[in-house]
Design an enzyme around this catalytic site. Structure first.
Site, PDB file in Angstrom:
ATOM      1  N   LYS A   1       2.432  -6.557  -2.412  1.00 30.33           N
ATOM      2  CA  LYS A   1       1.462  -5.804  -1.608  1.00 30.33           C
ATOM      3  C   LYS A   1       2.170  -5.478  -0.298  1.00 30.33           C
ATOM      4  CE  LYS A   1      -3.429  -5.954  -0.310  1.00 30.33           C
ATOM      5  NZ  LYS A   1      -3.811  -4.656  -0.838  1.00 30.33           N
TER       6      LYS A   1
HETATM    7  N1  PPE Z   1      -4.331  -1.903  -6.014  1.00 32.11           N
HETATM    8  C1  PPE Z   1      -4.012  -1.576  -4.742  1.00 32.11           C
HETATM    9  C2  PPE Z   1      -3.006  -0.522  -4.503  1.00 32.11           C
HETATM   10  C3  PPE Z   1      -4.639  -2.254  -3.693  1.00 32.11           C
HETATM   11  O1  PPE Z   1      -4.320  -1.945  -2.436  1.00 32.11           O
HETATM   12  C4  PPE Z   1      -5.620  -3.234  -3.974  1.00 32.11           C
HETATM   13  C5  PPE Z   1      -6.333  -3.946  -2.850  1.00 32.11           C
HETATM   14  C6  PPE Z   1      -5.919  -3.537  -5.321  1.00 32.11           C
HETATM   15  C7  PPE Z   1      -5.235  -2.848  -6.317  1.00 32.11           C
HETATM   16  C8  PPE Z   1      -6.896  -4.614  -5.706  1.00 32.11           C
HETATM   17  O2  PPE Z   1      -6.370  -5.886  -5.435  1.00 32.11           O
HETATM   18  P1  PPE Z   1      -7.324  -7.132  -5.099  1.00 32.11           P
HETATM   19  O3  PPE Z   1      -7.904  -6.868  -3.755  1.00 32.11           O
HETATM   20  O4  PPE Z   1      -6.429  -8.296  -5.130  1.00 32.11           O
HETATM   21  O5  PPE Z   1      -8.374  -7.159  -6.146  1.00 32.11           O
HETATM   22  N2  PPE Z   1      -6.494  -3.189  -1.660  1.00 32.11           N
HETATM   23  C9  PPE Z   1      -6.780  -3.861  -0.413  1.00 32.11           C
HETATM   24  C10 PPE Z   1      -6.599  -2.942   0.780  1.00 32.11           C
HETATM   25  C11 PPE Z   1      -7.577  -1.852   0.993  1.00 32.11           C
HETATM   26  C12 PPE Z   1      -7.345  -1.171   2.343  1.00 32.11           C
HETATM   27  O6  PPE Z   1      -7.787  -0.001   2.496  1.00 32.11           O
HETATM   28  O7  PPE Z   1      -6.794  -1.782   3.273  1.00 32.11           O
HETATM   29  C13 PPE Z   1      -8.115  -4.563  -0.447  1.00 32.11           C
HETATM   30  O8  PPE Z   1      -8.979  -4.264  -1.280  1.00 32.11           O
HETATM   31  O9  PPE Z   1      -8.297  -5.463   0.360  1.00 32.11           O
END
Ligand code: PPE
Length: 306
Positions: free
Chosen positions: A158
């Site tokens: 991430k």
């Molecule tokens: N894909 C991406 C690209 C992504 O950024 C997130 C979370 C996910 C999948 C889902 O991952 P999880 O949160 O572990 O279920 N995106 C984060 C950032 C959003 C933002 O705008 O800042 C979040 O949901 O916290």
């Protein structure tokens, strides 16, 4: 965003306005930072809990490992930092943002011996795609930007730099009147959205994209486990945008987005055009879990009290 009292900065709680860095911070120039998004929820019994804190803390450390960043904290220390911060800020629910970045030192792409610094911030963040979205669903489009190739920027980290791809897709989608973008991988299969993983439901079966060009979402993992426990069939399998068009239901998962139903993709109505029964069922059960109403998943919660 409403400021809160403190930000955890390399082990110390500093006042929000004093958590500052130099403009020549390496990661500001080159995107060399890794971060997390975590939510804490107020539980039905009045206590509070952070959802899957340990898993988020571990993913932060792993993101650092992928980028060759030596984060000088263990996952346990990060998790403790999160709880200390929430208590110091008096927050019963929160969106929490740990970030490790390459700090000030030498300039140039090579991060060299620049210090790796870590902050944890927390603020109030309501429904990511709007309160109505959680109930009615959103309109999304296929992006003209492909998700990065698996050997381009390491989607399992991430990493801040990965979000250039997301920002391009998000701006395009918003400017074209959509709520969010669905990105395809470099082979043309559905990958993920700018900040969410993707699920479709067809003929009673749930499908999500495999862990290749996507971030391994912790919400995605929770949804898969929950759905299987509820008796649904869940497959991690590649699918195309036209299979998405003819899905009965579709939804996004993410910490910020939680479980957001999708009612249209590229102007094709998905199913009945509103949250379908499987989506609603999973959404309801998910919110019960995060609020501590389902003891079976108590190990996913890190409780704390103020
Ligand atoms: N894909 C991406 C690209 C992504 O950024 C997130 C979370 C996910 C999948 C889902 O991952 P999880 O949160 O572990 O279920 N995106 C984060 C950032 C959003 C933002 O705008 O800042 C979040 O949901 O916290």
């Amino acid at each position: 965003m409403q400021p809160t009292k403190f930000i955890w900065f390399d082990g110390k709680l500093v006042p929000w306005n004093e958590a500052q860095v130099h403009v020549l911070t390496h990661s500001l120039h080159y995107g060399s930072a890794v971060f997390e998004g975590i939510r804490a929820y107020q539980c039905s019994d009045g206590s509070s809990a952070v959802f899957r804190l340990e898993d988020h803390a571990k993913r932060l450390i792993n993101s650092g490992k992928i980028l060759r960043m030596q984060i000088p904290y263990t996952a346990d220390e990060i998790a403790k930092g999160v709880l200390d911060l929430l208590k110091a800020n008096g927050m019963r629910d929160a969106y929490i943002r740990p970030l490790s970045f390459v700090g000030y030192g030498e300039m140039g792409v090579y991060p060299g011996n620049n210090p790796v610094q870590t902050i944890i911030a927390a603020w109030s963040w309501g429904a990511y795609l709007g309160a109505e979205a959680l109930e009615k669903g959103i309109r999304v489009c296929t992006s003209s930007f492909a998700r990065s190739h698996v050997n381009t920027s390491m989607s399992k980290a991430k990493a801040a730099g990965n979000y250039i791809n997301s920002i391009l897709a998000k701006i395009e989608a918003k400017e074209n009147g959509f709520d969010e973008a669905v990105m395809l991988d470099t082979n043309g299969f559905v990958s993920e959205a700018t900040g969410e993983n993707i699920f479709i439901v067809r003929d009673g079966k749930i499908k999500t994209t495999p862990w290749t060009s996507i971030l391994g979402g912790i919400t995605r993992d929770s949804v898969m486990q929950l759905a299987r426990d509820l008796g649904y069939t869940v497959e991690e399998q590649q699918f195309t945008r036209d299979e998405f068009y003819i899905a009965d239901e579709a939804f996004f998962s993410g910490t910020a987005a939680e479980l957001t139903p999708i009612r249209q993709l590229d102007n094709r109505t998905i199913g009945e055009g509103h949250a379908g029964p499987v989506t609603k069922h999973l959404q309801q059960e998910f919110f019960k879990i995060v609020k501590g109403e389902n003891k079976k998943y108590a190990s996913w919660l890190a409780p704390y009290s103020l």
